[in-house]
Write an enzyme that holds these catalytic residues in place. Structure first.
Site, PDB file in Angstrom:
ATOM      1  N   HIS A 213      -6.529  -8.130  12.570  1.00  0.00           N
ATOM      2  CA  HIS A 213      -5.293  -7.341  12.664  1.00  0.00           C
ATOM      3  C   HIS A 213      -4.931  -7.190  14.139  1.00  0.00           C
ATOM      4  O   HIS A 213      -5.803  -6.958  14.975  1.00  0.00           O
ATOM      5  CB  HIS A 213      -5.515  -5.968  12.021  1.00  0.00           C
ATOM      6  CG  HIS A 213      -4.246  -5.236  11.721  1.00  0.00           C
ATOM      7  ND1 HIS A 213      -3.175  -5.819  11.079  1.00  0.00           N
ATOM      8  CD2 HIS A 213      -3.875  -3.952  11.982  1.00  0.00           C
ATOM      9  CE1 HIS A 213      -2.200  -4.919  10.945  1.00  0.00           C
ATOM     10  NE2 HIS A 213      -2.605  -3.780  11.491  1.00  0.00           N
TER      11      HIS A 213
ATOM     12  N   TYR B   8      14.575  29.636  10.110  1.00  0.00           N
ATOM     13  CA  TYR B   8      13.306  30.165  10.621  1.00  0.00           C
ATOM     14  C   TYR B   8      13.310  30.158  12.141  1.00  0.00           C
ATOM     15  O   TYR B   8      13.803  29.218  12.764  1.00  0.00           O
ATOM     16  CB  TYR B   8      12.143  29.305  10.135  1.00  0.00           C
ATOM     17  CG  TYR B   8      11.780  29.542   8.694  1.00  0.00           C
ATOM     18  CD1 TYR B   8      11.381  30.804   8.257  1.00  0.00           C
ATOM     19  CD2 TYR B   8      11.816  28.508   7.786  1.00  0.00           C
ATOM     20  CE1 TYR B   8      11.034  31.007   6.933  1.00  0.00           C
ATOM     21  CE2 TYR B   8      11.470  28.693   6.467  1.00  0.00           C
ATOM     22  CZ  TYR B   8      11.082  29.949   6.039  1.00  0.00           C
ATOM     23  OH  TYR B   8      10.745  30.160   4.741  1.00  0.00           O
TER      24      TYR B   8
ATOM     25  N   LYS C  88       0.849  -1.200   0.000  1.00  0.00           N
ATOM     26  CA  LYS C  88       0.000   0.000   0.000  1.00  0.00           C
ATOM     27  C   LYS C  88       0.882   1.246   0.000  1.00  0.00           C
ATOM     28  O   LYS C  88       2.085   1.163   0.279  1.00  0.00           O
ATOM     29  CB  LYS C  88      -0.919  -0.023   1.220  1.00  0.00           C
ATOM     30  CG  LYS C  88      -0.188  -0.119   2.552  1.00  0.00           C
ATOM     31  CD  LYS C  88      -1.158  -0.420   3.700  1.00  0.00           C
ATOM     32  CE  LYS C  88      -0.399  -0.591   5.011  1.00  0.00           C
ATOM     33  NZ  LYS C  88      -1.272  -1.016   6.101  1.00  0.00           N
TER      34      LYS C  88
ATOM     35  N   ARG D 141     -11.060  -1.606  14.883  1.00  0.00           N
ATOM     36  CA  ARG D 141     -10.961  -0.790  13.675  1.00  0.00           C
ATOM     37  C   ARG D 141     -11.957  -1.412  12.702  1.00  0.00           C
ATOM     38  O   ARG D 141     -13.146  -1.423  12.990  1.00  0.00           O
ATOM     39  CB  ARG D 141      -9.514  -0.803  13.158  1.00  0.00           C
ATOM     40  CG  ARG D 141      -9.191   0.350  12.261  1.00  0.00           C
ATOM     41  CD  ARG D 141      -7.707   0.449  11.929  1.00  0.00           C
ATOM     42  NE  ARG D 141      -7.205  -0.704  11.192  1.00  0.00           N
ATOM     43  CZ  ARG D 141      -5.951  -0.810  10.746  1.00  0.00           C
ATOM     44  NH1 ARG D 141      -5.083   0.160  10.973  1.00  0.00           N
ATOM     45  NH2 ARG D 141      -5.556  -1.864  10.077  1.00  0.00           N
TER      46      ARG D 141
ATOM     47  N   CYS E  11      13.004  23.506   6.730  1.00  0.00           N
ATOM     48  CA  CYS E  11      12.199  24.375   5.872  1.00  0.00           C
ATOM     49  C   CYS E  11      11.425  23.522   4.862  1.00  0.00           C
ATOM     50  O   CYS E  11      11.599  22.313   4.813  1.00  0.00           O
ATOM     51  CB  CYS E  11      13.085  25.341   5.091  1.00  0.00           C
ATOM     52  SG  CYS E  11      14.366  26.142   6.065  1.00  0.00           S
ATOM     53  N   MET E  12      10.606  24.172   4.055  1.00  0.00           N
ATOM     54  CA  MET E  12       9.823  23.407   3.080  1.00  0.00           C
ATOM     55  C   MET E  12      10.745  22.693   2.083  1.00  0.00           C
ATOM     56  O   MET E  12      10.513  21.532   1.737  1.00  0.00           O
ATOM     57  CB  MET E  12       8.865  24.323   2.317  1.00  0.00           C
ATOM     58  CG  MET E  12       7.931  23.542   1.392  1.00  0.00           C
ATOM     59  SD  MET E  12       6.849  24.577   0.399  1.00  0.00           S
ATOM     60  CE  MET E  12       5.481  24.852   1.488  1.00  0.00           C
ATOM     61  N   ASP E  13      11.823  23.371   1.657  1.00  0.00           N
ATOM     62  CA  ASP E  13      12.646  22.805   0.583  1.00  0.00           C
ATOM     63  C   ASP E  13      14.104  22.577   0.978  1.00  0.00           C
ATOM     64  O   ASP E  13      14.880  22.086   0.168  1.00  0.00           O
ATOM     65  CB  ASP E  13      12.623  23.743  -0.628  1.00  0.00           C
ATOM     66  CG  ASP E  13      11.235  24.290  -0.854  1.00  0.00           C
ATOM     67  OD1 ASP E  13      10.312  23.462  -0.994  1.00  0.00           O
ATOM     68  OD2 ASP E  13      11.060  25.516  -0.834  1.00  0.00           O
TER      69      ASP E  13
ATOM     70  N   ARG F 223       0.704 -10.993   6.413  1.00  0.00           N
ATOM     71  CA  ARG F 223       0.678  -9.715   5.669  1.00  0.00           C
ATOM     72  C   ARG F 223       1.849  -8.852   6.105  1.00  0.00           C
ATOM     73  O   ARG F 223       1.767  -8.145   7.098  1.00  0.00           O
ATOM     74  CB  ARG F 223      -0.625  -8.961   5.967  1.00  0.00           C
ATOM     75  CG  ARG F 223      -1.897  -9.691   5.589  1.00  0.00           C
ATOM     76  CD  ARG F 223      -3.097  -8.788   5.855  1.00  0.00           C
ATOM     77  NE  ARG F 223      -3.093  -8.257   7.206  1.00  0.00           N
ATOM     78  CZ  ARG F 223      -3.682  -8.839   8.242  1.00  0.00           C
ATOM     79  NH1 ARG F 223      -4.333  -9.982   8.098  1.00  0.00           N
ATOM     80  NH2 ARG F 223      -3.628  -8.278   9.435  1.00  0.00           N
TER      81      ARG F 223
HETATM   82  C1  PLP Z   1      -0.476  -1.976   6.784  1.00  0.00           C
HETATM   83  C2  PLP Z   1      -1.052  -3.240   7.193  1.00  0.00           C
HETATM   84  C3  PLP Z   1      -0.223  -4.376   7.334  1.00  0.00           C
HETATM   85  C4  PLP Z   1       1.274  -4.329   7.196  1.00  0.00           C
HETATM   86  O1  PLP Z   1       1.850  -3.889   8.406  1.00  0.00           O
HETATM   87  P1  PLP Z   1       3.430  -3.843   8.629  1.00  0.00           P
HETATM   88  O2  PLP Z   1       3.573  -3.537  10.066  1.00  0.00           O
HETATM   89  O3  PLP Z   1       3.974  -2.797   7.751  1.00  0.00           O
HETATM   90  O4  PLP Z   1       3.966  -5.188   8.292  1.00  0.00           O
HETATM   91  C5  PLP Z   1      -0.835  -5.572   7.609  1.00  0.00           C
HETATM   92  N1  PLP Z   1      -2.176  -5.661   7.774  1.00  0.00           N
HETATM   93  C6  PLP Z   1      -2.986  -4.586   7.687  1.00  0.00           C
HETATM   94  C7  PLP Z   1      -4.451  -4.756   7.878  1.00  0.00           C
HETATM   95  C8  PLP Z   1      -2.439  -3.351   7.403  1.00  0.00           C
HETATM   96  O5  PLP Z   1      -3.251  -2.288   7.324  1.00  0.00           O
END
Ligand code: PLP
Length: 720
Positions: free
Chosen positions: A508, A612, A386, A480, A658-660, A567
């Site tokens: 999760h 700044y 992602k 969640r 700074c920004m840049d 995952r």
């Molecule tokens: C982002 C995410 C992961 C991956 O998590 P990591 O800690 O980067 O391995 C796994 N499962 C879900 C649902 C996530 O949103």
């Protein structure tokens, strides 16, 4: 496990040496003094694996990248091979002059025929053939699938074969014979870049995309290889007995044997390396010159009986002299002065100007091997890509993951999933987040797998009226997404949705990155709830499908859970550091480096302030470097402290980001000059800054820092 990835290439690199020696045998006929048939078998049949092997190796490394439209890959190959051909032509020019090549008739016609097809010297036909073949393969792959391209390449090969070892068949058909007579006015043999090369290049590329490993057990592969070798020998000997060959490079059974041989080499363990590649190339390029030298030396010293008339003595002497040349070139390439010369020539084009990300895909592949090694055998990696693969660039990262054997991917949104499909990613793509019903039809077309976030979401998705593959999210305590783990009625309701096909169930873990006792207890409870829900679902006729629960820290802190997938995100990128692990994992290599430039260096007096808010106050005369990266590039403005590396030394970041731009105190550095590279994440000489160090200094975790790296950054991806 990391060795396995390198080992895959080790077998190929070693066989390059064997193949080069086979080419020498082909040109020196070692067994000719002893038996004509034995020599035929060795040099006209067995040695014919050498050139197809070299072609397959090139296809293996390049064609998947060409097909993925990675820029510059084809161009670089043509330029490098062309350069090598140019050098070789010059190397053999004196011999050609001595042979009187330039005073023979029809020089112009012969010259272009030889340069393009026959080779400027008898062995050199391979280099233009590799270039022409690669061009044809790239064109085919632009239009066709791998299989289609293989069929087209195979067709060309068959046509070539009819002008080669099967020529005896061709001459019996007058129309065909006329055609081939015409062809032979353009080139002396059909074993060239047009007919011979494409099929082997494509075959190599296909094996890189879909390794036979895993599909066929080892012993079967060996057995099949043995059978193919037998068939090739039989074919070669029968054709010879029939008197059919006009030349003897192209056999019907050769592609089959090559596919099996190459697959066996991919399974071999052991380290390959650039030096093996260099040495085999030198063996191949110089051996005809060595043949001439050995003949000359034998005449001068009166040792013709041993080194010319005795075919084995001749072969051994030529091989030894060629090997000496190869060893000499490898020795030269190790000299620091030569290394500097070669690297200096490469540098200026390589680095983008202001601020950029460097991604090393070979680290991705090694990390896959390490992580897969931590999981139980039936549990596969689902690579979490992602947010543009945590800022690393999802397209190239996914291609590297696919090459490392990963077949399941997770993204956050349907649009991210659709983008991956567009880049050619196959396999499962699971959308982890909530997907609007408005996007469901497109998701279905793209064969994405959606997450069911709760029962209302299930009904909304079902109502769209298109078939959808889904995974069920269970809420086991993080609160969640997900249907409550013990809400049987809600779970059953999902299975009644006619358009939803539940292919997996997941949850999760909320605190698996903490080892504190109460947190560890909570994680254990989440795990218990998840597996209890899965077995209840099984019992109530709602098969849960593929199970997955752990993310990176989940895998590192609980090794043996009976899941189908893990995952894994941040660990794949070698950027752990936001949480705790029970054991130190085997070293995962960082994939990304972040660099910028020193714009200028200025001195300020003690008591002066900079930046700044006058946030930095100089307590002594101070040299400040202005670095060309800022919060618009993803360096958090909340950064307090932190370091950059310049010339391999660390300098503290000072003042406000700074920004840049940002400022670094380079007073203590031995060298800091405008134009030098400043490393914010990554290695510079002996020093290294991890993503987690920079994240920590900004009060965040590497995941956030990396996924927010800005679109303004340049990109340099290597190791694909
Ligand atoms: C982002 C995410 C992961 C991956 O998590 P990591 O800690 O980067 O391995 C796994 N499962 C879900 C649902 C996530 O949103």
């Amino acid at each position: 496990m990391a060795d396995r990835v390198k080992g895959r290439v080790g077998g190929i690199d070693w066989f390059r040496m064997a193949a080069a020696v086979l080419v020498i045998a082909n040109h020196t006929s070692p067994l000719a003094s002893f038996s004509g048939t034995a020599d035929f078998i060795l040099t006209r049949i067995l040695a014919r694996v050498a050139v197809p092997f070299f072609l397959m190796a090139s296809g293996y490394f390049l064609l998947p990248r060409v097909r993925a439209e990675e820029t510059g890959v084809l161009g670089r190959f043509l330029k490098r091979t062309g350069g090598l051909y140019g050098i070789s032509v010059l190397l053999y020019l004196p011999v050609r002059v001595y042979q009187g090549y330039f005073s023979e008739p029809e020089l112009a016609t012969r010259l272009w025929k030889d340069l393009l097809f026959n080779g400027a010297f008898y062995h050199l036909w391979y280099l233009p053939a590799a270039m022409l073949g690669m061009g044809i393969a790239a064109l085919l792959l632009k239009r066709l699938s791998w299989k289609g391209a293989l069929a087209a390449g195979g067709g060309l090969y068959l046509l070539g074969m009819l002008g080669d070892s099967w020529y005896g068949l061709t001459v019996q058909i007058p129309a065909l014979k006329g055609l081939y007579d015409g062809l032979f006015a353009c080139f002396d043999y059909t074993r060239n870049g047009f007919f011979l090369a494409p099929v082997f290049l494509i075959l190599g590329g296909m094996l890189a995309e879909a390794p036979v490993e895993g599909r066929l057990p080892g012993w079967r592969l060996w057995a099949a290889g043995g059978v193919a070798l037998g068939l090739l020998l039989a074919e070669g000997l029968l054709l010879r007995a029939a008197g059919w060959p006009r030349h003897d490079s192209m056999y019907l059974t050769l592609p089959l044997l090559m596919a099996l041989l190459f697959s066996l080499l991919l399974r071999a363990r052991g380290q390959g390396g650039k030096e093996l590649r260099t040495a085999s190339m030198v063996l191949y390029l110089v051996h005809p010159l060595c043949i001439i030298l050995i003949r000359g030396a034998a005449k001068v010293t009166g040792t013709e009986a041993l080194f010319i008339q005795n075919s084995m003595g001749h072969f051994l002497a030529v091989t030894a002299l060629s090997a000496g040349c190869a060893a000499g070139v490898v020795w030269l390439s190790r000299l620091p002065a030569v290394k500097r010369l070669l690297s200096r020539r490469k540098k200026p084009v390589a680095e983008p100007g202001r601020a950029w990300i460097e991604v090393d895909l070979s680290a991705v592949r090694e990390n896959v091997a390490v992580l897969q090694g931590l999981l139980p055998v039936q549990c596969r990696l689902m690579a979490v890509v992602k947010a543009d693969a945590y800022g690393h660039g999802a397209g190239p990262v996914c291609r590297a993951l696919e090459r490392a054997g990963v077949q399941a991917f997770a993204v956050a949104t349907a649009a991210e999933g659709a983008a991956l499909r567009k880049q050619g990613v196959r396999g499962t793509i699971l959308v982890l987040g909530w997907t609007s019903p408005a996007e469901a039809a497109e998701a279905s077309r793209k064969e994405l797998t959606l997450t069911v976030a709760d029962s209302a979401h299930a009904n909304a998705l079902d109502g769209v009226g298109v078939p959808l593959r889904v995974h069920l999210a269970l809420d086991t305590g993080m609160h969640r997404l997900g249907i409550p783990w013990d809400d049987d009625a809600a779970i059953r309701a999902v299975y009644r949705c006619r358009n939803l096909r539940v292919e997996g169930t997941f949850s999760h873990l909320g605190v698996c990155d903490s080892l504190e006792e109460t947190d560890a207890d909570f994680t254990r409870e989440q795990i218990r709830r998840f597996f209890s829900a899965a077995s209840r679902m099984e019992r109530m006729g709602c098969p849960p499908g593929k199970l997955h629960l752990q993310s990176s820290y989940g895998v590192l802190n609980d090794r043996g859970l009976p899941c189908d997938y893990a995952r894994v995100g941040i660990a794949l990128y070698g950027a752990l550091g936001g949480g705790e692990t029970a054991e130190q994992p085997e070293r995962l290599r960082p994939v990304l480096a972040l660099r910028a430039r020193v714009a200028l260096v200025r001195e300020i007096a003690a008591g002066e302030a900079a930046g700044y808010g006058r946030a930095f106050q100089a307590e002594r005369p101070t040299r400040l470097a202005v670095i060309t990266i800022g919060y618009a590039d993803g360096i958090p403005r909340t950064l307090r402290g932190g370091r950059v590396l310049i010339g391999g030394e660390a300098a503290p970041i000072v003042g406000r980001v700074c920004m840049d731009q940002l400022l670094a105190d380079v007073t203590g550095l031995s060298r800091a000059e405008p134009g030098m590279t400043a490393t914010l994440i990554g290695r510079d000489g002996e020093a290294e800054i991890s993503a987690s160090e920079l994240a920590l200094a900004a009060g965040t975790i590497p995941n956030e820092l990396l996924s927010r790296l800005g679109p303004r950054l340049g990109r340099k991806t290597s190791g694909g």
